[in-house]
Design a protein around this motif. Structure first.
Motif, mmCIF file in Angstrom:
data_model
loop_
_atom_site.group_PDB
_atom_site.id
_atom_site.type_symbol
_atom_site.label_atom_id
_atom_site.label_comp_id
_atom_site.label_asym_id
_atom_site.label_seq_id
_atom_site.Cartn_x
_atom_site.Cartn_y
_atom_site.Cartn_z
ATOM 1 N N ASN A 281 11.302 7.635 -4.114
ATOM 2 C CA ASN A 281 10.089 7.201 -4.596
ATOM 3 C C ASN A 281 9.975 5.649 -4.464
ATOM 4 O O ASN A 281 8.858 5.017 -4.563
ATOM 5 C CB ASN A 281 10.227 7.574 -6.293
ATOM 6 C CG ASN A 281 10.045 8.994 -6.286
ATOM 7 O OD1 ASN A 281 10.970 9.549 -6.635
ATOM 8 N ND2 ASN A 281 9.050 9.649 -6.278
ATOM 9 N N SER A 282 10.971 4.690 -4.399
ATOM 10 C CA SER A 282 10.767 3.279 -4.515
ATOM 11 C C SER A 282 10.926 2.976 -2.986
ATOM 12 O O SER A 282 11.459 3.275 -1.894
ATOM 13 C CB SER A 282 11.977 2.678 -5.111
ATOM 14 O OG SER A 282 12.014 1.185 -4.910
ATOM 15 N N GLU B 290 2.137 7.509 -11.419
ATOM 16 C CA GLU B 290 3.411 8.085 -11.982
ATOM 17 C C GLU B 290 4.431 8.189 -11.468
ATOM 18 O O GLU B 290 5.659 8.394 -11.914
ATOM 19 C CB GLU B 290 2.967 9.299 -12.723
ATOM 20 C CG GLU B 290 2.696 10.538 -11.991
ATOM 21 C CD GLU B 290 1.460 11.023 -11.254
ATOM 22 O OE1 GLU B 290 1.120 12.006 -11.101
ATOM 23 O OE2 GLU B 290 0.835 10.058 -11.177
ATOM 24 N N HIS B 291 4.596 8.228 -9.984
ATOM 25 C CA HIS B 291 5.651 8.130 -9.141
ATOM 26 C C HIS B 291 5.923 7.306 -8.314
ATOM 27 O O HIS B 291 6.666 6.339 -8.734
ATOM 28 C CB HIS B 291 5.497 9.610 -8.300
ATOM 29 C CG HIS B 291 5.505 10.911 -8.866
ATOM 30 N ND1 HIS B 291 4.812 12.077 -8.780
ATOM 31 C CD2 HIS B 291 6.222 11.228 -9.955
ATOM 32 C CE1 HIS B 291 5.148 13.120 -9.499
ATOM 33 N NE2 HIS B 291 6.069 12.521 -10.345
ATOM 34 N N CYS B 292 5.359 7.061 -6.998
ATOM 35 C CA CYS B 292 6.006 5.979 -6.344
ATOM 36 C C CYS B 292 5.535 4.590 -6.621
ATOM 37 O O CYS B 292 6.144 3.551 -6.453
ATOM 38 C CB CYS B 292 5.670 6.404 -4.764
ATOM 39 S SG CYS B 292 6.699 8.003 -4.284
ATOM 40 N N LEU C 50 0.835 -1.276 0.071
ATOM 41 C CA LEU C 50 -0.152 0.028 -0.090
ATOM 42 C C LEU C 50 0.979 1.136 -0.004
ATOM 43 O O LEU C 50 1.438 1.748 1.039
ATOM 44 C CB LEU C 50 -0.962 -0.025 1.391
ATOM 45 C CG LEU C 50 -1.956 -1.308 1.387
ATOM 46 C CD1 LEU C 50 -1.211 -2.121 2.373
ATOM 47 C CD2 LEU C 50 -3.319 -0.951 1.557
ATOM 48 N N ILE C 51 1.034 1.783 -1.015
ATOM 49 C CA ILE C 51 1.982 2.877 -1.364
ATOM 50 C C ILE C 51 1.292 4.411 -0.946
ATOM 51 O O ILE C 51 0.423 4.777 -1.677
ATOM 52 C CB ILE C 51 2.438 2.984 -2.687
ATOM 53 C CG1 ILE C 51 2.935 1.578 -3.290
ATOM 54 C CG2 ILE C 51 3.387 4.041 -3.035
ATOM 55 C CD1 ILE C 51 4.362 1.151 -2.560
ATOM 56 N N ASP C 52 1.818 4.957 0.088
ATOM 57 C CA ASP C 52 1.368 6.211 0.108
ATOM 58 C C ASP C 52 0.040 6.664 0.292
ATOM 59 O O ASP C 52 -0.374 7.809 -0.147
ATOM 60 C CB ASP C 52 2.453 7.410 -0.480
ATOM 61 C CG ASP C 52 3.927 7.001 -0.601
ATOM 62 O OD1 ASP C 52 4.256 6.121 0.118
ATOM 63 O OD2 ASP C 52 4.564 7.391 -1.682
ATOM 64 N N ALA D 284 -7.080 0.976 -8.253
ATOM 65 C CA ALA D 284 -6.661 1.417 -6.685
ATOM 66 C C ALA D 284 -5.293 2.203 -6.663
ATOM 67 O O ALA D 284 -4.461 2.246 -5.843
ATOM 68 C CB ALA D 284 -6.335 0.188 -6.032
ATOM 69 N N THR D 285 -5.271 2.829 -7.838
ATOM 70 C CA THR D 285 -4.032 3.896 -7.832
ATOM 71 C C THR D 285 -4.699 5.154 -8.641
ATOM 72 O O THR D 285 -5.582 5.074 -9.270
ATOM 73 C CB THR D 285 -2.944 3.391 -8.767
ATOM 74 O OG1 THR D 285 -3.373 3.109 -9.991
ATOM 75 C CG2 THR D 285 -2.340 1.986 -8.313
ATOM 76 N N ALA D 286 -3.936 6.181 -8.664
ATOM 77 C CA ALA D 286 -4.439 7.443 -9.211
ATOM 78 C C ALA D 286 -3.303 8.332 -9.404
ATOM 79 O O ALA D 286 -2.221 8.275 -8.778
ATOM 80 C CB ALA D 286 -5.396 8.111 -8.129
ATOM 81 N N SER D 287 -3.582 9.173 -10.588
ATOM 82 C CA SER D 287 -2.609 10.151 -11.037
ATOM 83 C C SER D 287 -3.309 11.570 -10.749
ATOM 84 O O SER D 287 -4.361 11.830 -10.734
ATOM 85 C CB SER D 287 -2.073 9.902 -12.317
ATOM 86 O OG SER D 287 -1.597 8.770 -12.555
#
Length: 196
Positions: free
Chosen positions: A94-95, A122-124, A13-15, A145-148
């Motif tokens: 970012n990683s 687009e980033h992490c 679960l990223i950020d 489940a991601t967004a930009s």
């Protein structure tokens, strides 16, 4: 790339942090307003089935950033708030694999499959996905489940969030990961394995 899940997939679960609600800071508009809801549904499945999961938290070094550690935006959103005992890995790049022991934890649990969700595509999300693919993990990105956010090009041109999102996913598909929707992922997870 694999297009079916293998083993015990770990959810990354990223950020999913409150600071991303300050949309003007990130480009004014974003796509996929339901991304946090899809993330919450996946998190609930992982918890219910006692699958491995990792909350990844971005700690900005820029005091102006909504994700700076002393600001309220550093906190996780309610939809993805960690429960006691769930691992939280904090880093400033970012990683999710740099500045954390994520790879060691995955290795210790013999996990070779990761599912990546969160902010921003687009980033992490992208950077973590690319690294996971390069490290040899079976990697899945969940598109809804991601967004930009909107982006301004190097020549001043405008790229809307939906286009940024779709292009970001397109650069990951096949080369680094398999891109699925949350529903498609859950359908795969719920299908009994032959012979089990």
């Amino acid at each position: 790339m694999e297009n079916t899940l293998q083993g015990r997939p770990a959810l990354l679960l990223i950020d999913i942090q409150q600071g991303f609600d300050e949309m003007e800071y990130y480009g004014g508009e974003r796509n996929n307003p339901q991304a946090e809801q899809r993330a919450q549904e996946l998190l609930a499945y992982w918890r219910e089935n006692k699958l491995p999961l990792f909350h990844i938290q971005y700690s900005s070094r820029d005091p102006r950033s909504p994700l700076y550690p002393s600001k309220k935006g550093f906190a996780f959103k309610e939809e993805a708030r960690p429960l006691p005992g769930e691992p939280v890995l904090v880093r400033s790049v970012n990683s999710a694999f740099i500045g954390t022991d994520l790879q060691a934890r995955l290795h210790a649990e013999n996990i070779d499959t990761v599912v990546v969700i969160g902010l921003t595509t687009e980033h992490c999300v992208s950077t973590t996905t690319r690294m996971a693919g390069n490290l040899g993990y079976h990697t899945f990105v969940i598109s809804d489940a991601t967004a930009s956010f909107n982006k301004t090009g190097v020549s001043g041109q405008h790229f809307d969030a939906a286009l940024v999102h779709e292009l970001s996913l397109a650069t990951l598909q096949h080369e680094f990961a398999t891109v699925l929707t949350a529903q498609a992922l859950l359908q795969q997870l719920r299908v009994p394995v032959a012979g089990s």
